[in-house]
Design an enzyme around this catalytic site. Sequence first.
Site, PDB file in Angstrom:
ATOM      1  N   TYR A 105     -12.507  -2.153  -3.857  1.00 15.65           N
ATOM      2  CA  TYR A 105     -12.978  -2.354  -2.476  1.00 15.65           C
ATOM      3  C   TYR A 105     -14.508  -2.343  -2.369  1.00 15.65           C
ATOM      4  CZ  TYR A 105      -8.512  -2.214   0.156  1.00 15.65           C
ATOM      5  OH  TYR A 105      -7.297  -2.497   0.720  1.00 15.65           O
ATOM      6  N   HIS A 129      -2.105  -5.398   1.506  1.00 16.62           N
ATOM      7  CA  HIS A 129      -3.414  -6.031   1.286  1.00 16.62           C
ATOM      8  C   HIS A 129      -3.169  -7.470   0.851  1.00 16.62           C
ATOM      9  CE1 HIS A 129      -7.395  -6.939  -0.385  1.00 16.62           C
ATOM     10  NE2 HIS A 129      -6.714  -7.517  -1.374  1.00 16.62           N
ATOM     11  N   GLU A 166      -9.421 -10.568  -7.809  1.00 15.20           N
ATOM     12  CA  GLU A 166      -8.481  -9.463  -7.588  1.00 15.20           C
ATOM     13  C   GLU A 166      -7.293  -9.537  -8.553  1.00 15.20           C
ATOM     14  OE1 GLU A 166      -9.575  -8.781  -2.855  1.00 15.20           O
ATOM     15  OE2 GLU A 166      -7.532  -9.364  -3.387  1.00 15.20           O
ATOM     16  N   ASN A 188      -1.881   0.148   6.922  1.00 14.18           N
ATOM     17  CA  ASN A 188      -1.364  -1.127   7.430  1.00 14.18           C
ATOM     18  C   ASN A 188      -0.494  -1.873   6.411  1.00 14.18           C
ATOM     19  OD1 ASN A 188      -3.393  -1.923   5.760  1.00 14.18           O
ATOM     20  ND2 ASN A 188      -4.644  -2.923   7.315  1.00 14.18           N
ATOM     21  N   LYS A 197       0.821  -1.217   0.000  1.00 14.86           N
ATOM     22  CA  LYS A 197       0.000   0.000   0.000  1.00 14.86           C
ATOM     23  C   LYS A 197       0.861   1.277   0.000  1.00 14.86           C
ATOM     24  CE  LYS A 197      -4.037  -2.095   2.317  1.00 14.86           C
ATOM     25  NZ  LYS A 197      -4.985  -1.952   3.472  1.00 14.86           N
TER      26      LYS A 197
HETATM   27  O1  CDP Z   1      -7.157  -5.829   4.783  1.00 15.23           O
HETATM   28  P1  CDP Z   1      -7.959  -6.803   5.597  1.00 15.23           P
HETATM   29  O2  CDP Z   1      -8.581  -7.897   4.762  1.00 15.23           O
HETATM   30  O3  CDP Z   1      -7.176  -7.344   6.758  1.00 15.23           O
HETATM   31  O4  CDP Z   1      -9.151  -5.972   6.269  1.00 15.23           O
HETATM   32  P2  CDP Z   1     -10.610  -5.593   5.712  1.00 15.23           P
HETATM   33  O5  CDP Z   1     -11.567  -5.800   6.821  1.00 15.23           O
HETATM   34  O6  CDP Z   1     -10.889  -6.316   4.417  1.00 15.23           O
HETATM   35  O7  CDP Z   1     -10.524  -4.045   5.442  1.00 15.23           O
HETATM   36  C1  CDP Z   1      -9.877  -3.545   4.280  1.00 15.23           C
HETATM   37  C2  CDP Z   1      -8.985  -2.401   4.695  1.00 15.23           C
HETATM   38  O8  CDP Z   1      -9.801  -1.346   5.191  1.00 15.23           O
HETATM   39  C3  CDP Z   1      -8.018  -2.709   5.836  1.00 15.23           C
HETATM   40  O9  CDP Z   1      -6.827  -3.320   5.408  1.00 15.23           O
HETATM   41  C4  CDP Z   1      -7.771  -1.336   6.417  1.00 15.23           C
HETATM   42  O10 CDP Z   1      -6.751  -0.674   5.700  1.00 15.23           O
HETATM   43  C5  CDP Z   1      -9.092  -0.609   6.178  1.00 15.23           C
HETATM   44  N1  CDP Z   1      -9.879  -0.530   7.403  1.00 15.23           N
HETATM   45  C6  CDP Z   1      -9.963   0.683   8.080  1.00 15.23           C
HETATM   46  O11 CDP Z   1      -9.386   1.664   7.658  1.00 15.23           O
HETATM   47  N2  CDP Z   1     -10.705   0.767   9.246  1.00 15.23           N
HETATM   48  C7  CDP Z   1     -11.339  -0.314   9.722  1.00 15.23           C
HETATM   49  N3  CDP Z   1     -12.052  -0.199  10.857  1.00 15.23           N
HETATM   50  C8  CDP Z   1     -11.267  -1.544   9.054  1.00 15.23           C
HETATM   51  C9  CDP Z   1     -10.522  -1.617   7.895  1.00 15.23           C
HETATM   52 MG    MG Z   2     -10.027  -7.788   3.272  1.00 12.47          MG
END
Ligand code: CDP
Ligand code: MG
Length: 136
Positions: free
Chosen positions: A52, A118, A129, A115, A12
């Site tokens: 997304y 992805h 994807e 973070n 990212k």
């Molecule tokens: O990336 P991952 O699959 O671990 O998490 P996700 O639940 O699919 O969420 C996608 C991305 O949204 C995360 O990697 C975070 O960067 C962001 N996110 C956020 O900004 N705030 C949250 N409360 C949850 C997710």
């Molecule tokens: Mg995810």
Amino acid sequence: MNNIQKTLSIIKPDAVERNLTEEIKSIFKKNGFEIIGEKKIKISKEEAEKFYIVHQSKPFYEDLCNYLSSGPIFVMILSKENAVLANRKLMGATNPEDAKEGTIRKKYGLSIDKNSVHGSDSEENAKKEIDFFFSS
Ligand code: CDP
Ligand code: MG
């Protein structure tokens, strides 16, 4: 049983900006992933919204799409035995504060939004994807 899978990984903007691309690639390689496709790109807000789309209804959707389109990203197709789950494990929890020692997000993640990486969450989504970024 042999179950070689492909999964999509994105480094990212926060990590690309800090010049961590080579370091993160080397972590994948050390952990037995083969990088079978890779490119550095910058996507538009509209593309980020498409990528997304599953998070459309979430309160963080808007910020997330602004963020992913805010600077260059490095996208990769990773291949390995059970690659989808193996990559999720190596990445660590979504919130770097909760990520285990030795994971990429623990090491490099700055916050839940920044973070660093992805990774696809299922084989079906991995296919979608990979197509999203690598079917021309
Ligand atoms: O990336 P991952 O699959 O671990 O998490 P996700 O639940 O699919 O969420 C996608 C991305 O949204 C995360 O990697 C975070 O960067 C962001 N996110 C956020 O900004 N705030 C949250 N409360 C949850 C997710
Ligand atoms: Mg995810």
